[in-house]
Design a protein around this motif. Structure first.
Motif, PDB file in Angstrom:
ATOM      1  N   PHE A  81      97.167  77.899  29.421  1.00  0.00           N
ATOM      2  CA  PHE A  81      96.085  78.860  29.257  1.00  0.00           C
ATOM      3  C   PHE A  81      96.130  79.930  30.337  1.00  0.00           C
ATOM      4  O   PHE A  81      96.625  79.710  31.444  1.00  0.00           O
ATOM      5  CB  PHE A  81      94.727  78.143  29.285  1.00  0.00           C
ATOM      6  N   GLN A  82      95.582  81.082  29.979  1.00  0.00           N
ATOM      7  CA  GLN A  82      95.518  82.221  30.892  1.00  0.00           C
ATOM      8  C   GLN A  82      94.092  82.363  31.431  1.00  0.00           C
ATOM      9  O   GLN A  82      93.169  81.664  31.007  1.00  0.00           O
ATOM     10  CB  GLN A  82      95.932  83.501  30.158  1.00  0.00           C
ATOM     11  N   ASP A  83      93.910  83.293  32.351  1.00  0.00           N
ATOM     12  CA  ASP A  83      92.571  83.556  32.880  1.00  0.00           C
ATOM     13  C   ASP A  83      91.712  84.320  31.876  1.00  0.00           C
ATOM     14  O   ASP A  83      90.488  84.266  31.923  1.00  0.00           O
ATOM     15  CB  ASP A  83      92.664  84.358  34.186  1.00  0.00           C
ATOM     16  N   GLU A  85      89.881  84.987  28.550  1.00  0.00           N
ATOM     17  CA  GLU A  85      89.351  84.238  27.413  1.00  0.00           C
ATOM     18  C   GLU A  85      89.839  84.830  26.093  1.00  0.00           C
ATOM     19  O   GLU A  85      90.099  84.095  25.134  1.00  0.00           O
ATOM     20  CB  GLU A  85      87.822  84.226  27.458  1.00  0.00           C
ATOM     21  N   ASN A  88      93.314  83.561  25.432  1.00  0.00           N
ATOM     22  CA  ASN A  88      93.275  82.146  25.063  1.00  0.00           C
ATOM     23  C   ASN A  88      92.838  81.965  23.617  1.00  0.00           C
ATOM     24  O   ASN A  88      93.415  81.175  22.865  1.00  0.00           O
ATOM     25  CB  ASN A  88      92.312  81.389  25.984  1.00  0.00           C
ATOM     26  N   SER A  89      91.806  82.689  23.235  1.00  0.00           N
ATOM     27  CA  SER A  89      91.286  82.571  21.873  1.00  0.00           C
ATOM     28  C   SER A  89      92.311  83.049  20.851  1.00  0.00           C
ATOM     29  O   SER A  89      92.568  82.377  19.845  1.00  0.00           O
ATOM     30  CB  SER A  89      89.994  83.384  21.735  1.00  0.00           C
ATOM     31  N   ASP A 169      89.023  68.875  25.167  1.00  0.00           N
ATOM     32  CA  ASP A 169      89.151  69.572  26.450  1.00  0.00           C
ATOM     33  C   ASP A 169      89.094  68.599  27.630  1.00  0.00           C
ATOM     34  O   ASP A 169      88.928  69.016  28.777  1.00  0.00           O
ATOM     35  CB  ASP A 169      88.086  70.665  26.597  1.00  0.00           C
ATOM     36  N   LYS A 213      91.853  73.916  27.140  1.00  0.00           N
ATOM     37  CA  LYS A 213      90.977  74.151  28.289  1.00  0.00           C
ATOM     38  C   LYS A 213      89.552  74.420  27.818  1.00  0.00           C
ATOM     39  O   LYS A 213      89.324  75.214  26.906  1.00  0.00           O
ATOM     40  CB  LYS A 213      91.496  75.337  29.103  1.00  0.00           C
ATOM     41  N   HIS A 215      85.680  75.832  28.035  1.00  0.00           N
ATOM     42  CA  HIS A 215      85.044  77.072  28.515  1.00  0.00           C
ATOM     43  C   HIS A 215      86.079  78.170  28.732  1.00  0.00           C
ATOM     44  O   HIS A 215      86.052  78.890  29.736  1.00  0.00           O
ATOM     45  CB  HIS A 215      84.268  76.799  29.806  1.00  0.00           C
ATOM     46  N   ALA A 216      87.008  78.255  27.790  1.00  0.00           N
ATOM     47  CA  ALA A 216      88.086  79.243  27.915  1.00  0.00           C
ATOM     48  C   ALA A 216      88.039  80.267  26.782  1.00  0.00           C
ATOM     49  O   ALA A 216      89.028  80.925  26.497  1.00  0.00           O
ATOM     50  CB  ALA A 216      89.440  78.539  27.932  1.00  0.00           C
TER      51      ALA A 216
END
Length: 242
Positions: A81-83, A85, A88-89, A169, A213, A215-216
């Motif tokens: 995952f990346q920072d 959001e 990620n989505s 998660d 992850k 809350h991503a």
């Protein structure tokens, strides 16, 4: 000492009867009215309030299934995952229609709010939501494990497809399933998950468990997280935990 007593409660050991009788003396005998109770008695009195919620077995959990089944566990995937959001989505939504386009997508999550524990299972393809409550003060780890159990149970009953992906998660739960080993301490819930997975395979069904992850920014994860929080108030009780 609390852990010692929990083990004894789980095994219904005769030692418990002696500690129980000692605790009665501690509560009724005038000698103890102005003295501190023995540590084991204090632990017993505290733990007894949760007695009905303690998993009981005469066998060590790892002996609850065929040894060879430990060689057959679900495929486990840990996503990167990346920072961002948004990234990620987009990444997950793309994978859902490419890599996992033929699978049923099932998301799970646990929640603990004000000592109330619950979890939710969400079948994204069919938009089916399930919300369940666990006994008060159950851990989030337990909630995440039982959520996966219920998701597998759902897969066993589902008749429109035989390919499934469960998204969670909880990295600790995913790692525990991946690293299950009969020579190490194993939660009875993980043992049951391995059992259920092998039952699923016997039905000619395929399962992959994927860590994502929390809350991503993943829409389905946000949704099942909301369901799990709601379940702490209005979730259905799990029969085996009543």
């Amino acid at each position: 000492r609390d852990r010692l007593l929990l083990k004894q409660l789980a095994r219904n050991n005769e030692l418990l009867n002696k500690i129980h009788n000692l605790s009665i003396l501690g509560l009724t005998n005038r000698y103890w009215h102005h003295k501190k109770l023995p540590h084991l008695v204090e632990s017993y009195l505290w733990i007894s309030q949760f007695k009905e919620e303690i998993y009981k077995s005469t066998n060590i959990p790892c002996f609850g299934i065929d040894y060879q089944m430990y060689e057959s566990i679900p495929k486990i995937t840990f996503m990167d995952f990346q920072d961002s959001e948004n990234i990620n989505s987009i990444t997950l939504q793309t994978l859902l229609v490419t890599r996992w386009q033929y699978q049923e997508h099932i998301f799970t999550d646990g929640s603990v709010i004000n000592n109330e524990t619950a979890f939710a299972v969400y079948h994204d393809n069919d938009k089916v939501s399930m919300k369940f409550r666990l006994p008060s003060k159950a851990s989030i780890y337990t909630a995440e494990l039982v959520a996966i159990k219920e998701a597998i149970k759902y897969c066993q009953k589902y008749e429109l497809n035989r390919y499934f992906v469960i998204f969670t998660d909880s990295k600790s739960v995913t790692q525990a399933i991946q690293n299950v080993n009969p020579s190490t301490k194993t939660s009875h819930l993980i043992t049951e998950i391995i059992n259920m997975y092998n039952e699923l395979r016997s039905l000619n069904k395929n399962l992959e468990i994927v860590w994502i992850k929390g809350h991503a920014g993943i829409t389905q994860n946000v949704h099942v997280d909301k369901l799990a929080k709601e379940a702490t108030l209005i979730g259905d009780p799990i029969p085996e935990f009543k």
